[in-house]
Scaffold this motif. Structure first.
Motif, PDB file in Angstrom:
ATOM      1  N   ASN A 163     -13.339  -5.842   4.618  1.00 53.59           N
ATOM      2  CA  ASN A 163     -13.979  -6.993   4.451  1.00 53.59           C
ATOM      3  C   ASN A 163     -13.242  -7.797   5.609  1.00 53.59           C
ATOM      4  O   ASN A 163     -14.032  -8.455   6.050  1.00 53.59           O
ATOM      5  N   VAL A 165     -19.417  -0.444  -6.106  1.00 52.09           N
ATOM      6  CA  VAL A 165     -19.770  -1.407  -6.433  1.00 52.09           C
ATOM      7  C   VAL A 165     -21.343  -1.629  -5.667  1.00 52.09           C
ATOM      8  O   VAL A 165     -21.316  -1.890  -4.582  1.00 52.09           O
ATOM      9  N   LEU A 213      -8.001   2.856  -8.735  1.00 52.89           N
ATOM     10  CA  LEU A 213      -9.044   1.614  -8.471  1.00 52.89           C
ATOM     11  C   LEU A 213      -8.198   0.401  -7.463  1.00 52.89           C
ATOM     12  O   LEU A 213      -8.597  -0.151  -6.617  1.00 52.89           O
ATOM     13  N   GLN A 214      -6.901   0.530  -7.717  1.00 52.95           N
ATOM     14  CA  GLN A 214      -6.182  -0.440  -6.919  1.00 52.95           C
ATOM     15  C   GLN A 214      -6.036   0.068  -5.336  1.00 52.95           C
ATOM     16  O   GLN A 214      -6.260  -0.661  -4.568  1.00 52.95           O
ATOM     17  N   GLU A 263      -8.587   1.696  -4.083  1.00 52.58           N
ATOM     18  CA  GLU A 263      -9.986   1.529  -3.685  1.00 52.58           C
ATOM     19  C   GLU A 263     -10.172  -0.057  -3.142  1.00 52.58           C
ATOM     20  O   GLU A 263     -10.693  -0.551  -2.229  1.00 52.58           O
ATOM     21  N   ILE A 264      -9.519  -0.957  -4.035  1.00 55.08           N
ATOM     22  CA  ILE A 264      -9.473  -2.314  -3.975  1.00 55.08           C
ATOM     23  C   ILE A 264      -8.857  -2.910  -2.625  1.00 55.08           C
ATOM     24  O   ILE A 264      -9.095  -3.804  -1.684  1.00 55.08           O
ATOM     25  N   PHE A 265      -7.575  -2.106  -2.216  1.00 56.06           N
ATOM     26  CA  PHE A 265      -6.880  -2.256  -1.091  1.00 56.06           C
ATOM     27  C   PHE A 265      -7.595  -2.103  -0.113  1.00 56.06           C
ATOM     28  O   PHE A 265      -7.633  -3.000   0.954  1.00 56.06           O
ATOM     29  N   TRP A 266      -8.228  -1.114   0.355  1.00 53.04           N
ATOM     30  CA  TRP A 266      -9.093  -0.476   1.564  1.00 53.04           C
ATOM     31  C   TRP A 266     -10.353  -1.477   1.405  1.00 53.04           C
ATOM     32  O   TRP A 266     -10.897  -1.922   2.723  1.00 53.04           O
ATOM     33  N   LYS A 267     -10.867  -1.966   0.338  1.00 52.66           N
ATOM     34  CA  LYS A 267     -11.944  -2.799   0.447  1.00 52.66           C
ATOM     35  C   LYS A 267     -11.680  -4.040   1.011  1.00 52.66           C
ATOM     36  O   LYS A 267     -12.195  -4.617   1.951  1.00 52.66           O
ATOM     37  N   ASP A 268     -10.571  -4.489   0.828  1.00 55.79           N
ATOM     38  CA  ASP A 268      -9.903  -5.896   1.405  1.00 55.79           C
ATOM     39  C   ASP A 268      -9.762  -5.786   2.799  1.00 55.79           C
ATOM     40  O   ASP A 268     -10.256  -6.724   3.601  1.00 55.79           O
ATOM     41  N   TYR A 302       0.755  -1.243   0.147  1.00 53.78           N
ATOM     42  CA  TYR A 302      -0.017  -0.056  -0.028  1.00 53.78           C
ATOM     43  C   TYR A 302       0.844   1.142   0.099  1.00 53.78           C
ATOM     44  O   TYR A 302       0.479   2.210  -0.592  1.00 53.78           O
TER      45      TYR A 302
END
Length: 230
Positions: free
Chosen positions: A136, A85, A125-126, A128-133, A3
């Motif tokens: 989760n 999403v 996008l990378q 955003e995906i990092f923080w979504k992971d 990150y």
């Protein structure tokens, strides 16, 4: 790529985006008061918000009424660039956690720029995906671990983005905010924070926030390393 690397590249690419927009006269100063709701659909009719100061949270409201913190945007982030999403029957709410200042970047110019510079979309996008992971993972934890986890990710985000010089939690991230994000009671949050203070893991600061004295204690409790997340 971890990150910290994503963040460095994101800041460089997003700053260049703003500089080009300013040079093209495709911007307008933007400000928003703390606690204001943000209508993302209305924003996107005009353009994108480039945040220079302040923090915006994205909250996910579930059909059962539970509210779950989903993501947040701050220094050098672009609000509206990445579509949420959007799951049917779920609702995303955007709210200013602090006073926000920055720039509108007008839609027509921005879309042409994005079409010619795909790395802008890719790196955001990378991020955003990092923080979504990360979020989760929050869902799978118990009450105490959820508070630990949130203290870590907010503190690390602010430190990595150079919003803060040390690791800590600002006063606007109240016990009430933490309880809603974690899906537990405010009383539970207060007990957990009080215990961490007694253990010397955190302490209050003069501005009403928290200083994390022993971030290693929290990280070891959850086996988190921001330097090695791919």
């Amino acid at each position: 790529m971890n990150y910290i690397e994503i963040n460095k590249i994101k800041n460089k690419i997003n700053t260049l985006f703003l500089e080009n927009a300013l040079a093209a006269n495709a911007t307008e100063p933007f400000s928003l008061e703390r606690s204001s709701l943000i209508n993302l659909k209305e924003i996107k009719k005009k353009g994108y918000i480039f945040i220079k100061e302040g923090t915006v949270t994205k909250i996910l409201s579930r059909p059962d009424g539970n509210i779950q913190f989903n993501l947040f945007y701050s220094f050098n982030d672009i609000l509206g660039l990445i579509e949420p999403v959007d799951i049917p029957s779920f609702h995303f709410e955007y709210r200013a956690m602090t006073d926000i200042t920055g720039f509108w970047i007008f839609l027509d110019w921005a879309n042409q720029y994005i079409g010619e510079n795909s790395e802008l979309m890719i790196i955001n996008l990378q991020r955003e995906i990092f923080w979504k992971d990360l979020i989760n993972k929050l869902l799978s934890l118990g009450a105490t671990e959820k508070v630990y986890y949130l203290l870590i990710i907010i503190s690390e985000y602010r430190f990595i983005n150079e919003i803060a010089t040390g690791r800590g939690i600002p006063k606007f991230v109240t016990h009430d905010v933490l309880s809603k994000v974690c899906g537990i009671s405010r009383e539970q949050v207060s007990r957990i924070i009080s215990r961490l203070k007694k253990q010397g893991v955190v302490k209050g600061d003069k501005n009403g926030g928290l200083i994390i004295v022993n971030s290693l204690y929290l990280a070891n409790s959850l086996d988190i390393d921001f330097n090695s997340v791919d």
